[in-house]
Design a protein around this motif. Structure first.
Motif, short mmCIF file in Angstrom:
data_model
loop_
_atom_site.label_atom_id
_atom_site.label_comp_id
_atom_site.label_asym_id
_atom_site.label_seq_id
_atom_site.Cartn_x
_atom_site.Cartn_y
_atom_site.Cartn_z
N PRO A 1 15.59 3.93 -0.65
CA PRO A 1 14.36 3.38 0.84
C PRO A 1 14.98 3.22 1.81
O PRO A 1 16.11 2.42 1.74
N GLU A 2 14.39 3.12 2.82
CA GLU A 2 14.90 2.59 4.23
C GLU A 2 13.78 1.80 4.59
O GLU A 2 12.38 2.11 4.51
N VAL A 3 14.06 0.71 5.45
CA VAL A 3 12.93 -0.56 5.60
C VAL A 3 12.93 -0.38 7.20
O VAL A 3 13.93 -0.14 7.92
N ASP A 4 11.74 -0.52 7.87
CA ASP A 4 11.35 -0.52 9.35
C ASP A 4 10.27 -1.54 9.31
O ASP A 4 9.15 -1.34 9.23
N GLY A 5 10.81 -2.90 9.55
CA GLY A 5 9.80 -4.02 9.73
C GLY A 5 9.34 -4.06 8.27
O GLY A 5 10.07 -4.59 7.35
N VAL B 1 7.37 -2.13 6.76
CA VAL B 1 7.28 -0.68 6.40
C VAL B 1 8.53 -0.07 5.36
O VAL B 1 9.61 -0.23 5.92
N ILE B 2 8.20 0.33 4.20
CA ILE B 2 9.42 0.95 3.30
C ILE B 2 9.11 2.47 3.42
O ILE B 2 8.20 2.97 2.71
N ARG B 3 10.15 3.21 3.69
CA ARG B 3 10.12 4.69 3.88
C ARG B 3 10.92 5.13 2.64
O ARG B 3 11.91 4.70 2.53
N VAL B 4 10.52 5.98 1.83
CA VAL B 4 11.23 6.55 0.71
C VAL B 4 11.15 8.08 0.54
O VAL B 4 10.31 8.63 0.42
N ASN C 1 3.49 0.31 2.56
CA ASN C 1 3.20 -0.80 3.67
C ASN C 1 3.35 -2.11 3.06
O ASN C 1 2.42 -2.53 2.15
N MET C 2 4.19 -3.00 3.36
CA MET C 2 4.29 -4.50 2.97
C MET C 2 3.65 -5.46 3.69
O MET C 2 3.91 -6.53 3.44
N THR C 3 2.75 -5.10 4.64
CA THR C 3 2.06 -6.05 5.75
C THR C 3 1.30 -7.33 4.88
O THR C 3 1.41 -8.33 5.65
N ASN C 4 0.81 -7.15 3.70
CA ASN C 4 0.15 -8.24 3.08
C ASN C 4 0.96 -9.11 2.52
O ASN C 4 0.47 -10.25 2.12
N PHE C 5 2.24 -8.55 2.03
CA PHE C 5 3.16 -9.81 1.53
C PHE C 5 4.53 -9.22 2.15
O PHE C 5 5.58 -8.66 1.42
N PRO C 6 4.75 -9.54 3.50
CA PRO C 6 5.95 -9.32 4.09
C PRO C 6 7.15 -9.95 3.53
O PRO C 6 8.38 -9.45 3.62
N GLU C 7 6.88 -11.05 2.97
CA GLU C 7 8.17 -12.09 2.28
C GLU C 7 8.67 -11.06 1.31
O GLU C 7 9.79 -11.50 0.65
N GLN D 1 0.93 -1.27 -0.30
CA GLN D 1 -0.08 0.06 -0.07
C GLN D 1 1.04 1.32 0.10
O GLN D 1 1.67 1.51 0.87
N ILE D 2 0.88 2.12 -0.98
CA ILE D 2 1.64 3.09 -1.36
C ILE D 2 0.77 4.26 -0.77
O ILE D 2 -0.24 4.75 -1.38
N SER D 3 1.44 5.20 -0.08
CA SER D 3 0.92 6.51 0.33
C SER D 3 2.17 7.66 0.42
O SER D 3 3.23 7.32 0.80
N GLN D 4 1.63 8.91 0.37
CA GLN D 4 2.63 10.05 0.50
C GLN D 4 2.26 10.65 1.86
O GLN D 4 1.29 11.31 1.94
N LYS D 5 3.15 10.50 2.94
CA LYS D 5 3.07 11.13 4.26
C LYS D 5 3.19 12.67 3.99
O LYS D 5 2.57 13.30 4.81
N SER D 6 4.13 12.90 3.31
CA SER D 6 4.45 14.59 3.14
C SER D 6 5.11 14.70 1.96
O SER D 6 5.65 13.61 1.08
N PRO D 7 5.28 16.09 1.43
CA PRO D 7 6.05 16.26 0.20
C PRO D 7 7.52 15.41 0.24
O PRO D 7 8.09 15.38 -0.78
N GLN D 8 7.96 15.33 1.30
CA GLN D 8 9.37 14.75 1.33
C GLN D 8 9.23 13.23 1.74
O GLN D 8 10.56 12.77 1.72
N LEU D 9 8.27 12.56 1.81
CA LEU D 9 8.40 11.24 2.28
C LEU D 9 7.07 10.36 1.41
O LEU D 9 5.94 10.75 1.65
N ILE D 10 7.55 9.21 1.18
CA ILE D 10 6.43 8.42 0.65
C ILE D 10 6.68 6.80 1.35
O ILE D 10 7.72 6.53 1.74
#
Length: 257
Positions: free
Chosen positions: A166-170, A172-175, A142-148, A130-139
């Motif tokens: 990108p940076e990964v946190d569990g 969740v991938i932060r771009v 969310n890989m919860t449905n396919f964590p593998e 699930q891709i979402s833009q949290k702010s103009p500087q961050l996308i």
């Protein structure tokens, strides 16, 4: 004396005129003038269905005839409309790539169609996360449905050519969205050039496939027909390549400002 000279001159001119007429080139027995606007062996204007359009030959101060073959009359040899459609599809794919992936400011939509290679096959990123833009500087992806597939998604984003880290946190991938720097703009312009070259290679493959199809009929149709069909295919490819050059010029201007 003057009258005799005039008669002699009149006779000479008449003889010369007949000689010119006799020397006019005759059309080959299997002339393809009925199929085309003209034939490369037929120079008498009466043999042409309509005047030939001309354009300057590349690198030469000469003009060359533009071939315009009736697709219906050569459909047993090749489907010219299908060839043109295939070439235009390559142009449209390049245009879509430019609009989707080569923008100065990265948006969440730019990540949607990044292809992720997993053990089960290849999938667009938006089908796995699930891709979402949290702010103009961050996308955020969310890989919860396919964590593998998180690691594979990370790799696909990094190697997308969009200058993303990108940076990964569990799961969740932060771009982080890169700043609009001159370097970033120039990087995108280089990617546009690379994409155009790849599209031109795909265009050459379509042209080669069509020419090879025509050559299969060498023993069944005249040499002129084969020659003119090959020329028509080349003109179609040149036209598509010119469209690509215009797209590249416009995108480069947009990116570099």
């Amino acid at each position: 004396m003057a009258l005799q000279c005039f008669r002699h001159l009149h006779s000479l001119l008449r003889c010369s005129s007949l000689t010119v007429v006799r020397r006019l080139p005759q059309p080959p027995a299997r002339c393809t003038a009925l199929l085309l606007d003209g034939c490369r062996h037929c120079t008498h204007p009466l043999l042409l269905a309509r005047p030939l359009a001309t354009k300057k030959a590349k690198g030469k101060g000469q003009t060359q005839a533009k071939v315009n073959i009736s697709a219906a009359l050569v459909e047993d040899i090749i489907n010219l409309e299908e060839t043109n459609t295939d070439m235009q599809a390559v142009v449209e794919a390049l245009k879509e790539d430019f609009n989707r992936n080569l923008n100065v400011r990265t948006s969440q939509g730019a990540l949607d169609h990044i292809i992720v290679t997993t053990k089960d096959g290849k999938f667009p990123l938006n089908q796995l996360g699930q891709i979402s833009q949290k702010s103009p500087q961050l996308i955020v992806v969310n890989m919860t449905n396919f964590p593998e597939s998180t690691a594979a998604a990370m790799k696909a984003i990094r190697e997308s050519g969009m200058n993303l880290n990108p940076e990964v946190d569990g799961t969740v991938i932060r771009v982080p969205v890169p700043k609009v720097t001159r370097e970033h703009r120039e990087s995108l312009a280089k990617l546009a050039k690379q994409s155009t070259n790849k599209s031109k290679e795909a265009l050459r493959k379509v042209r080669s496939k069509s020419v090879n199809q025509v050559k299969k009929f060498k023993s069944k149709v005249s040499e002129d027909t084969i020659w003119l069909l090959e020329k028509q295919i080349q003109q179609m490819a040149d036209s598509a390549a010119a469209e690509m050059d215009k797209l590249l010029a416009a995108k480069t201007k947009e990116l570099l400002g």
